[in-house]
Design a protein around this motif. Structure first.
Motif, PDB file in Angstrom:
ATOM      1  N   ASP A  89      63.403  48.321-108.770  1.00 38.59           N
ATOM      2  CA  ASP A  89      62.856  48.388-109.902  1.00 38.59           C
ATOM      3  C   ASP A  89      61.868  47.171-110.018  1.00 38.59           C
ATOM      4  OD1 ASP A  89      64.385  45.903-109.834  1.00 38.59           O
ATOM      5  OD2 ASP A  89      65.284  46.240-111.807  1.00 38.59           O
ATOM      6  N   THR A  90      61.297  46.625-110.924  1.00 33.63           N
ATOM      7  CA  THR A  90      60.102  45.736-110.807  1.00 33.63           C
ATOM      8  C   THR A  90      60.503  44.363-110.234  1.00 33.63           C
ATOM      9  OG1 THR A  90      60.683  44.889-113.012  1.00 33.63           O
ATOM     10  CG2 THR A  90      58.873  46.846-112.645  1.00 33.63           C
ATOM     11  N   ASN A  91      61.766  44.152-110.386  1.00 32.22           N
ATOM     12  CA  ASN A  91      62.275  42.726-109.926  1.00 32.22           C
ATOM     13  C   ASN A  91      62.173  42.957-108.379  1.00 32.22           C
ATOM     14  OD1 ASN A  91      63.037  41.098-112.139  1.00 32.22           O
ATOM     15  ND2 ASN A  91      64.929  42.375-112.326  1.00 32.22           N
ATOM     16  N   LYS A  92      62.707  43.925-107.853  1.00 35.56           N
ATOM     17  CA  LYS A  92      62.260  44.088-106.264  1.00 35.56           C
ATOM     18  C   LYS A  92      60.819  44.093-105.696  1.00 35.56           C
ATOM     19  CE  LYS A  92      64.427  46.642-102.491  1.00 35.56           C
ATOM     20  NZ  LYS A  92      65.341  47.568-102.189  1.00 35.56           N
ATOM     21  N   LEU A  96      59.783  41.197-103.040  1.00 40.64           N
ATOM     22  CA  LEU A  96      59.156  41.438-101.728  1.00 40.64           C
ATOM     23  C   LEU A  96      57.669  40.783-101.920  1.00 40.64           C
ATOM     24  CD1 LEU A  96      59.877  45.373-101.634  1.00 40.64           C
ATOM     25  CD2 LEU A  96      60.754  43.703-100.166  1.00 40.64           C
ATOM     26  N   ASN A  97      57.142  40.894-102.979  1.00 43.55           N
ATOM     27  CA  ASN A  97      55.915  40.159-103.038  1.00 43.55           C
ATOM     28  C   ASN A  97      55.851  38.562-102.638  1.00 43.55           C
ATOM     29  OD1 ASN A  97      53.967  41.803-103.242  1.00 43.55           O
ATOM     30  ND2 ASN A  97      54.116  42.443-105.206  1.00 43.55           N
ATOM     31  N   GLU A  98      57.144  37.961-103.363  1.00 46.21           N
ATOM     32  CA  GLU A  98      57.465  36.567-103.238  1.00 46.21           C
ATOM     33  C   GLU A  98      57.528  36.176-101.688  1.00 46.21           C
ATOM     34  OE1 GLU A  98      59.666  34.525-106.173  1.00 46.21           O
ATOM     35  OE2 GLU A  98      59.467  36.221-107.458  1.00 46.21           O
ATOM     36  N   ILE A  99      58.389  36.819-101.243  1.00 46.88           N
ATOM     37  CA  ILE A  99      58.810  36.680 -99.874  1.00 46.88           C
ATOM     38  C   ILE A  99      57.712  36.894 -98.765  1.00 46.88           C
ATOM     39  CG2 ILE A  99      60.245  37.565 -97.765  1.00 46.88           C
ATOM     40  CD1 ILE A  99      62.369  38.634 -99.991  1.00 46.88           C
ATOM     41  N   GLY A 100      56.615  37.833 -99.209  1.00 51.35           N
ATOM     42  CA  GLY A 100      55.602  37.705 -98.397  1.00 51.35           C
ATOM     43  C   GLY A 100      54.768  36.625 -98.593  1.00 51.35           C
ATOM     44  N   TRP A 101      54.596  36.121 -99.620  1.00 49.67           N
ATOM     45  CA  TRP A 101      53.794  34.952-100.075  1.00 49.67           C
ATOM     46  C   TRP A 101      54.381  33.770 -99.406  1.00 49.67           C
ATOM     47  CZ3 TRP A 101      49.020  34.942-102.011  1.00 49.67           C
ATOM     48  CH2 TRP A 101      48.518  33.737-102.348  1.00 49.67           C
ATOM     49  N   GLU A 102      55.390  33.639 -99.340  1.00 46.56           N
ATOM     50  CA  GLU A 102      56.165  32.313 -98.660  1.00 46.56           C
ATOM     51  C   GLU A 102      56.039  32.452 -97.086  1.00 46.56           C
ATOM     52  OE1 GLU A 102      57.624  29.629 -99.940  1.00 46.56           O
ATOM     53  OE2 GLU A 102      56.982  30.410-101.919  1.00 46.56           O
ATOM     54  N   LEU A 103      56.089  33.734 -96.344  1.00 40.68           N
ATOM     55  CA  LEU A 103      55.659  33.863 -95.115  1.00 40.68           C
ATOM     56  C   LEU A 103      54.308  33.998 -94.747  1.00 40.68           C
ATOM     57  CD1 LEU A 103      58.622  36.493 -94.413  1.00 40.68           C
ATOM     58  CD2 LEU A 103      58.634  33.906 -93.940  1.00 40.68           C
ATOM     59  N   MET A 104      53.291  33.936 -95.569  1.00 37.22           N
ATOM     60  CA  MET A 104      51.987  34.300 -94.893  1.00 37.22           C
ATOM     61  C   MET A 104      51.428  33.290 -93.926  1.00 37.22           C
ATOM     62  SD  MET A 104      49.538  33.210 -98.284  1.00 37.22           S
ATOM     63  CE  MET A 104      49.715  31.607 -99.026  1.00 37.22           C
ATOM     64  N   LEU A 113      53.669  43.813 -94.399  1.00 34.46           N
ATOM     65  CA  LEU A 113      54.882  44.824 -94.530  1.00 34.46           C
ATOM     66  C   LEU A 113      55.467  44.669 -95.506  1.00 34.46           C
ATOM     67  CD1 LEU A 113      56.324  44.808 -90.663  1.00 34.46           C
ATOM     68  CD2 LEU A 113      55.032  46.813 -91.783  1.00 34.46           C
ATOM     69  N   LEU A 114      55.679  43.587 -96.093  1.00 31.61           N
ATOM     70  CA  LEU A 114      56.543  43.412 -97.390  1.00 31.61           C
ATOM     71  C   LEU A 114      55.941  43.851 -98.353  1.00 31.61           C
ATOM     72  CD1 LEU A 114      58.291  39.893 -96.420  1.00 31.61           C
ATOM     73  CD2 LEU A 114      59.375  42.287 -96.682  1.00 31.61           C
ATOM     74  N   SER A 115      54.775  43.461 -98.404  1.00 29.04           N
ATOM     75  CA  SER A 115      53.783  43.808 -99.627  1.00 29.04           C
ATOM     76  C   SER A 115      53.378  45.228 -99.734  1.00 29.04           C
ATOM     77  CB  SER A 115      52.442  42.647 -99.648  1.00 29.04           C
ATOM     78  OG  SER A 115      52.592  41.660-100.180  1.00 29.04           O
ATOM     79  N   THR A 116      53.348  45.731 -98.420  1.00 37.44           N
ATOM     80  CA  THR A 116      53.335  47.356 -98.451  1.00 37.44           C
ATOM     81  C   THR A 116      54.406  47.920 -99.098  1.00 37.44           C
ATOM     82  OG1 THR A 116      51.985  47.247 -96.572  1.00 37.44           O
ATOM     83  CG2 THR A 116      52.649  49.234 -97.024  1.00 37.44           C
ATOM     84  N   GLN A 117      55.652  47.400 -98.843  1.00 36.31           N
ATOM     85  CA  GLN A 117      57.009  47.963 -99.465  1.00 36.31           C
ATOM     86  C   GLN A 117      56.620  47.689-100.885  1.00 36.31           C
ATOM     87  OE1 GLN A 117      60.081  46.032 -97.403  1.00 36.31           O
ATOM     88  NE2 GLN A 117      60.038  47.416 -95.614  1.00 36.31           N
ATOM     89  N   ALA A 118      56.346  46.795-101.516  1.00 37.99           N
ATOM     90  CA  ALA A 118      56.264  46.457-102.808  1.00 37.99           C
ATOM     91  C   ALA A 118      55.227  47.363-103.292  1.00 37.99           C
ATOM     92  CB  ALA A 118      55.977  44.931-102.850  1.00 37.99           C
ATOM     93  N   LEU A 119      54.133  47.653-102.740  1.00 42.31           N
ATOM     94  CA  LEU A 119      53.280  48.667-103.331  1.00 42.31           C
ATOM     95  C   LEU A 119      53.723  49.774-103.435  1.00 42.31           C
ATOM     96  CD1 LEU A 119      50.351  49.410-104.050  1.00 42.31           C
ATOM     97  CD2 LEU A 119      49.864  49.453-101.526  1.00 42.31           C
ATOM     98  N   SER A 134      50.464  43.719-105.524  1.00 40.73           N
ATOM     99  CA  SER A 134      50.688  43.922-104.162  1.00 40.73           C
ATOM    100  C   SER A 134      49.225  44.446-103.542  1.00 40.73           C
ATOM    101  CB  SER A 134      51.270  45.296-103.822  1.00 40.73           C
ATOM    102  OG  SER A 134      52.475  45.208-104.479  1.00 40.73           O
ATOM    103  N   TYR A 135      48.225  45.025-104.224  1.00 37.39           N
ATOM    104  CA  TYR A 135      47.021  44.867-103.347  1.00 37.39           C
ATOM    105  C   TYR A 135      46.191  43.785-103.245  1.00 37.39           C
ATOM    106  CZ  TYR A 135      46.729  50.142-103.140  1.00 37.39           C
ATOM    107  OH  TYR A 135      46.594  51.495-103.187  1.00 37.39           O
ATOM    108  N   ASN A 136      46.490  43.058-104.203  1.00 40.31           N
ATOM    109  CA  ASN A 136      46.057  41.655-104.238  1.00 40.31           C
ATOM    110  C   ASN A 136      46.349  40.586-102.925  1.00 40.31           C
ATOM    111  OD1 ASN A 136      44.308  39.192-104.921  1.00 40.31           O
ATOM    112  ND2 ASN A 136      46.141  38.352-105.797  1.00 40.31           N
ATOM    113  N   GLN A 137      47.811  40.757-102.903  1.00 40.48           N
ATOM    114  CA  GLN A 137      48.416  39.975-101.796  1.00 40.48           C
ATOM    115  C   GLN A 137      48.170  40.854-100.254  1.00 40.48           C
ATOM    116  OE1 GLN A 137      52.140  37.849-103.814  1.00 40.48           O
ATOM    117  NE2 GLN A 137      52.404  38.960-101.962  1.00 40.48           N
ATOM    118  N   LEU A 138      47.994  41.833-100.332  1.00 43.18           N
ATOM    119  CA  LEU A 138      47.368  42.752 -99.144  1.00 43.18           C
ATOM    120  C   LEU A 138      46.336  42.156 -98.474  1.00 43.18           C
ATOM    121  CD1 LEU A 138      48.996  46.050 -99.664  1.00 43.18           C
ATOM    122  CD2 LEU A 138      49.510  44.639 -97.717  1.00 43.18           C
TER     123      LEU A 138
END
Length: 157
Positions: A89-92, A96-104, A113-119, A134-138
């Motif tokens: 759901d939206t929480n997932k 995914l986007n938060e983990i991607g942001w922390e690892l950037m 990869l994580l933001s693509t999964q979120a997208l 997701s697009y913004n983070q990508l």
């Protein structure tokens, strides 16, 4: 043997402070060696106090940086645990986007990869805000990697 006493003091201090890595203590020992043995040859006596202050500030910055990295790792671990139990759901998408942001800054490829999964999940759920985030983070992650055409492509979607 003043140098033996110097290194023994550094070793004794290490065991009284928790959370300092061996690498940090190697840096500390090198700084102590420079400050006690080489600096009198390089610096006049009146500048020694300022030199020791500078060394102390650099050491403090290193310890604070190490503590910040440990805190960041705890946040990543916490988000990964939330991700394991999250439903599709939206929480997932948010996790995914938060983990991607922390690892950037650590690993932008994993962030992509994580933001693509979120997208993909956001598109499946037809959640517009998740798709936009997701697009913004990508876009940002590709910008960090120097892939400007991919960054613009994601920002313009």
């Amino acid at each position: 043997m003043p140098e033996t006493r110097c290194f023994a003091d550094a070793y004794r201090i290490k065991h009284h402070i928790q959370g300092v890595t061996d690498e940090m203590w190697m840096v500390y020992i090198c700084i102590v060696f420079i400050a006690k043995f080489l600096s009198p040859l390089l610096i006049e006596a009146k500048d020694m106090k300022n030199f020791l202050r500078l060394i102390s500030v650099l050491l403090l910055c290193g310890v604070l940086f190490n503590a910040a990295q440990a805190q960041k790792q705890q946040k990543i671990d916490s988000l990964l645990n939330l991700l394991k139990t999250a439903k599709e759901d939206t929480n997932k998408v948010n996790h995914l986007n938060e983990i991607g942001w922390e690892l950037m800054n650590i690993n932008p490829d994993t962030s992509i990869l994580l933001s693509t999964q979120a997208l993909q999940l956001a598109e499946k759920k037809q959640w517009k805000k998740g798709i936009a985030n997701s697009y913004n983070q990508l876009g940002w992650f590709n910008f960090l990697k120097g892939e400007y055409s991919f960054a613009l492509e994601n920002y313009n979607k």
